[in-house]
Scaffold this motif. Structure first.
Motif, mmCIF file in Angstrom:
data_model
loop_
_atom_site.group_PDB
_atom_site.id
_atom_site.type_symbol
_atom_site.label_atom_id
_atom_site.label_comp_id
_atom_site.label_asym_id
_atom_site.label_seq_id
_atom_site.Cartn_x
_atom_site.Cartn_y
_atom_site.Cartn_z
ATOM 1 N N GLY A 168 14.774 31.269 45.379
ATOM 2 C CA GLY A 168 14.230 31.677 44.428
ATOM 3 C C GLY A 168 14.867 32.897 43.889
ATOM 4 N N VAL A 169 16.264 33.150 43.991
ATOM 5 C CA VAL A 169 16.868 34.145 43.946
ATOM 6 C C VAL A 169 17.304 34.351 42.476
ATOM 7 C CG1 VAL A 169 19.094 35.913 44.307
ATOM 8 C CG2 VAL A 169 17.625 34.683 46.222
ATOM 9 N N ASP A 170 17.025 35.398 41.821
ATOM 10 C CA ASP A 170 17.804 35.522 40.330
ATOM 11 C C ASP A 170 19.373 35.486 40.289
ATOM 12 O OD1 ASP A 170 17.099 35.906 37.199
ATOM 13 O OD2 ASP A 170 18.356 37.580 37.791
ATOM 14 N N GLU A 171 19.973 34.923 39.528
ATOM 15 C CA GLU A 171 21.318 34.799 39.363
ATOM 16 C C GLU A 171 22.199 36.280 38.880
ATOM 17 O OE1 GLU A 171 24.472 32.685 36.824
ATOM 18 O OE2 GLU A 171 24.005 31.184 38.622
ATOM 19 N N THR A 172 21.272 36.757 38.028
ATOM 20 C CA THR A 172 21.845 37.945 37.611
ATOM 21 C C THR A 172 21.646 38.892 38.437
ATOM 22 O OG1 THR A 172 21.271 37.263 35.367
ATOM 23 C CG2 THR A 172 21.802 39.586 35.703
ATOM 24 N N ARG A 173 20.704 39.052 39.135
ATOM 25 C CA ARG A 173 20.260 39.987 40.160
ATOM 26 C C ARG A 173 21.260 39.955 41.368
ATOM 27 N NH1 ARG A 173 14.548 41.792 41.951
ATOM 28 N NH2 ARG A 173 16.137 43.372 42.894
ATOM 29 N N LEU A 174 21.514 38.470 41.823
ATOM 30 C CA LEU A 174 22.495 38.357 42.989
ATOM 31 C C LEU A 174 23.738 38.748 42.505
ATOM 32 C CD1 LEU A 174 23.191 37.068 45.582
ATOM 33 C CD2 LEU A 174 23.478 34.969 44.318
ATOM 34 N N GLN A 175 24.310 38.557 41.571
ATOM 35 C CA GLN A 175 25.728 39.101 40.963
ATOM 36 C C GLN A 175 25.797 40.646 41.101
ATOM 37 O OE1 GLN A 175 28.742 37.873 40.155
ATOM 38 N NE2 GLN A 175 27.517 35.913 41.345
ATOM 39 N N GLU A 176 24.619 41.254 40.722
ATOM 40 C CA GLU A 176 24.606 42.849 40.575
ATOM 41 C C GLU A 176 24.563 43.046 42.017
ATOM 42 O OE1 GLU A 176 20.959 43.503 38.642
ATOM 43 O OE2 GLU A 176 21.845 43.701 36.557
ATOM 44 N N GLU A 177 24.007 42.591 43.151
ATOM 45 C CA GLU A 177 23.752 43.019 44.384
ATOM 46 C C GLU A 177 25.271 42.646 45.160
ATOM 47 O OE1 GLU A 177 21.307 44.414 47.526
ATOM 48 O OE2 GLU A 177 21.046 44.263 45.277
ATOM 49 N N LEU A 178 26.000 41.623 44.749
ATOM 50 C CA LEU A 178 27.188 41.314 45.331
ATOM 51 C C LEU A 178 28.201 42.281 44.738
ATOM 52 C CD1 LEU A 178 27.289 37.240 44.838
ATOM 53 C CD2 LEU A 178 27.122 38.686 47.069
ATOM 54 N N VAL A 179 28.194 42.800 43.417
ATOM 55 C CA VAL A 179 29.244 43.618 43.041
ATOM 56 C C VAL A 179 28.987 45.171 43.363
ATOM 57 C CG1 VAL A 179 30.159 44.574 40.759
ATOM 58 C CG2 VAL A 179 29.706 42.047 41.116
ATOM 59 N N ARG A 180 27.795 45.507 43.175
ATOM 60 C CA ARG A 180 27.567 46.812 43.434
ATOM 61 C C ARG A 180 27.270 47.133 44.771
ATOM 62 N NH1 ARG A 180 23.041 47.864 38.520
ATOM 63 N NH2 ARG A 180 24.530 47.272 36.899
ATOM 64 N N VAL A 181 26.756 46.517 45.568
ATOM 65 C CA VAL A 181 26.447 46.709 47.077
ATOM 66 C C VAL A 181 27.460 46.180 47.989
ATOM 67 C CG1 VAL A 181 24.707 46.700 48.721
ATOM 68 C CG2 VAL A 181 23.831 46.961 46.511
ATOM 69 N N GLU A 182 27.564 44.965 48.038
ATOM 70 C CA GLU A 182 28.541 44.373 48.800
ATOM 71 C C GLU A 182 29.999 44.189 48.500
ATOM 72 O OE1 GLU A 182 27.673 43.053 51.582
ATOM 73 O OE2 GLU A 182 25.395 43.133 51.214
ATOM 74 N N LYS A 183 30.323 44.743 47.359
ATOM 75 C CA LYS A 183 31.522 44.854 46.662
ATOM 76 C C LYS A 183 32.534 43.645 46.782
ATOM 77 C CE LYS A 183 31.127 49.371 45.772
ATOM 78 N NZ LYS A 183 31.048 49.640 44.006
ATOM 79 N N VAL A 184 31.774 42.458 46.424
ATOM 80 C CA VAL A 184 32.501 41.373 46.371
ATOM 81 C C VAL A 184 32.512 40.387 45.178
ATOM 82 C CG1 VAL A 184 32.454 40.853 48.957
ATOM 83 C CG2 VAL A 184 30.920 39.940 47.321
ATOM 84 N N ALA A 185 33.485 39.775 44.778
ATOM 85 C CA ALA A 185 33.454 38.872 43.528
ATOM 86 C C ALA A 185 33.163 37.305 43.725
ATOM 87 C CB ALA A 185 34.380 39.280 42.842
ATOM 88 N N ILE A 186 32.143 37.025 43.574
ATOM 89 C CA ILE A 186 31.998 35.463 43.659
ATOM 90 C C ILE A 186 31.448 34.691 42.542
ATOM 91 C CG2 ILE A 186 30.596 33.680 45.056
ATOM 92 C CD1 ILE A 186 30.311 35.666 47.399
ATOM 93 N N MET A 187 31.899 33.686 42.098
ATOM 94 C CA MET A 187 31.668 32.977 40.840
ATOM 95 C C MET A 187 30.183 32.462 40.737
ATOM 96 S SD MET A 187 34.456 33.476 39.141
ATOM 97 C CE MET A 187 34.208 32.483 37.857
ATOM 98 N N PRO A 188 29.434 32.940 39.791
ATOM 99 C CA PRO A 188 28.175 32.340 39.434
ATOM 100 C C PRO A 188 28.303 31.018 38.939
ATOM 101 C CG PRO A 188 28.789 33.865 37.821
ATOM 102 C CD PRO A 188 29.752 33.744 38.616
ATOM 103 N N GLY A 189 27.090 30.448 39.404
ATOM 104 C CA GLY A 189 27.011 28.959 39.034
ATOM 105 C C GLY A 189 26.918 28.679 37.361
ATOM 106 N N GLY A 190 26.169 29.717 36.646
ATOM 107 C CA GLY A 190 26.305 29.770 35.421
ATOM 108 C C GLY A 190 27.609 29.456 34.291
ATOM 109 N N THR A 191 28.612 29.912 35.246
ATOM 110 C CA THR A 191 29.937 29.827 34.816
ATOM 111 C C THR A 191 30.411 28.373 34.495
ATOM 112 O OG1 THR A 191 30.619 31.622 35.661
ATOM 113 C CG2 THR A 191 32.370 30.226 35.093
#
Length: 403
Positions: free
Chosen positions: A343-366
């Protein structure tokens, strides 16, 4: 970062754990990260190329060709027993137990270039092109960029596939075999049914098989040439390249098989005259020949290494995100992970990955399927584990927050 220590080991003891710094090499994955994610200081797990150096046998062949020093116009059809066409014949015979007709070969700068040419030849603006969802984003760009309509059908839904193929203005079935991004290897029964439905509705088939050489042990890739020939089909094409499995996409170069002789001649004519691409990149020919003649041991070692990394990911997900059910792909180094149970929102997950974890992972929406991620694990295991941990940590925090 340090260079590999064993780039030139020819005894099969290949080093996939070594780290090679790709920054400053005009790498889309590393240097182009800000174009997609807005910031540049991220550890990337994105576009599907690998961080591994190409096989030493390929590098040796490239060095020898460079040392020759003359790079004039070339023709991919020349070379006889030592040439490009014969190397492809050898590869299909030894890797897939498949006899291919080298007279059916065509050449192009890339697989997507071939797809675009075939779209122009076999479809018209406004026509529907049927493919599976989730969909490789390169397919979407090629189809919609040429003014055609992408018509997606879920994996495994033969009824939906036939409905779309039956539409009067559906004029191509575009396969990804094995499938990107899911890593699914189609069975012979599935491929045979695809061919039957396409034949029934008069729709040509284009099969992109660039991930085939990365098929996991226990699964069997079947080239479309075998399926088409078994059904007596003529209007089909198999498009592929050694650049994916042996990691030299920057050298460009791809090839294909076109079933109908007249269509094949039209394709070659289009490339050599309308597109002005009569002379291929000679280093691409060199790399393909070396890979197909001498690269099998390296490829098998790579596949084993990636399988080990995928097993590690399965353990991390089972422990860290127990709500996620995931198993390694049947082909390739791309992990397609369904996070929707969290139940994790994709946009928020991407923000967390980029801003906090400093990793780039492709979102499924692509790829037309939000709620998933595509994690590129074609890299040293130490880097891969950093990406796994980042994904688990980010998703865990958001789930805890009730996002």
């Amino acid at each position: 970062m340090n260079d590999f220590d064993h780039d030139h080991d020819h005894d099969g003891d290949y080093d996939f754990d070594g780290i090679r710094d790709r920054r400053g090499t005009w790498s889309v994955q590393w240097d182009g990260i800000a174009d997609r994610f807005g910031v540049s200081d991220l550890l990337p797990f994105t576009i599907s190329d690998m961080d591994f150096a190409s096989p030493p046998e390929v590098l040796d062949a490239l060095r020898a060709r460079i040392d020759h020093g003359v790079f004039g116009y070339t023709d991919w059809r020349l070379g006889g027993d030592d040439g490009f066409r014969e190397a492809i014949r050898h590869w299909y015979a030894t890797r897939y137990d498949t006899a291919v007709d080298t007279e059916a070969l065509v050449y192009a700068p890339s697989v997507l270039n071939q797809v675009s040419q075939l779209l122009r030849m076999w479809t018209r603006p406004g026509d529907g092109v049927v493919t599976h969802t989730p969909t490789y984003d390169g397919f979407r760009k090629a189809v919609t960029g040429l003014g055609r309509e992408l018509r997606g059908v879920p994996l495994g839904d033969m009824e939906a596939l036939e409905r779309e193929l039956a539409r009067p203005d559906s004029t191509m079935l575009l396969l990804c075999s094995p499938h990107n991004p899911t890593g699914r290897v189609w069975t012979e029964a599935e491929l045979t049914e695809f061919a039957r439905l396409a034949r029934r509705h008069g729709v040509p088939v284009v099969s992109d098989e660039i991930h085939a050489d990365l098929t996991t042990d226990g699964y069997r890739h079947i080239p479309w040439t075998r399926i088409a020939e078994a059904g007596g089909d003529r209007r089909w094409a198999l498009v592929t390249s050694g650049t994916k499995a042996f990691n030299f996409p920057a050298l460009s170069g791809s090839y294909g098989f076109v079933g109908d002789p007249e269509e094949r001649a039209a394709f070659v004519r289009r490339m050599e005259t309308g597109e002005g691409l009569a002379s291929p990149a000679v280093l691409s020919l060199t790399a393909h020949i070396a890979a197909y003649r001498h690269g099998a041991p390296w490829l098998d070692a790579l596949r084993e290494y990636v399988a080990g990394t995928m097993a590690t990911l399965a353990e991390r997900l089972a422990t860290g995100l127990p709500g996620v059910e995931w198993s390694p792909p049947q082909a390739g180094y791309l992990a397609w992970i369904d996070l929707r149970p969290l139940g994790v929102d994709e946009t928020r997950l991407q923000e967390e990955l980029v801003r906090v974890e400093k990793v780039a992972i492709m979102p499924g929406g692509t790829y037309g399927t939000p709620g998933f991620v595509r994690l590129n694990l074609g890299c040293a295991r130490a880097k891969a584990e950093r990406g796994m941990d980042a994904l688990v940590s980010a998703a865990t925090r958001l789930r805890t927050d009730g996002a």
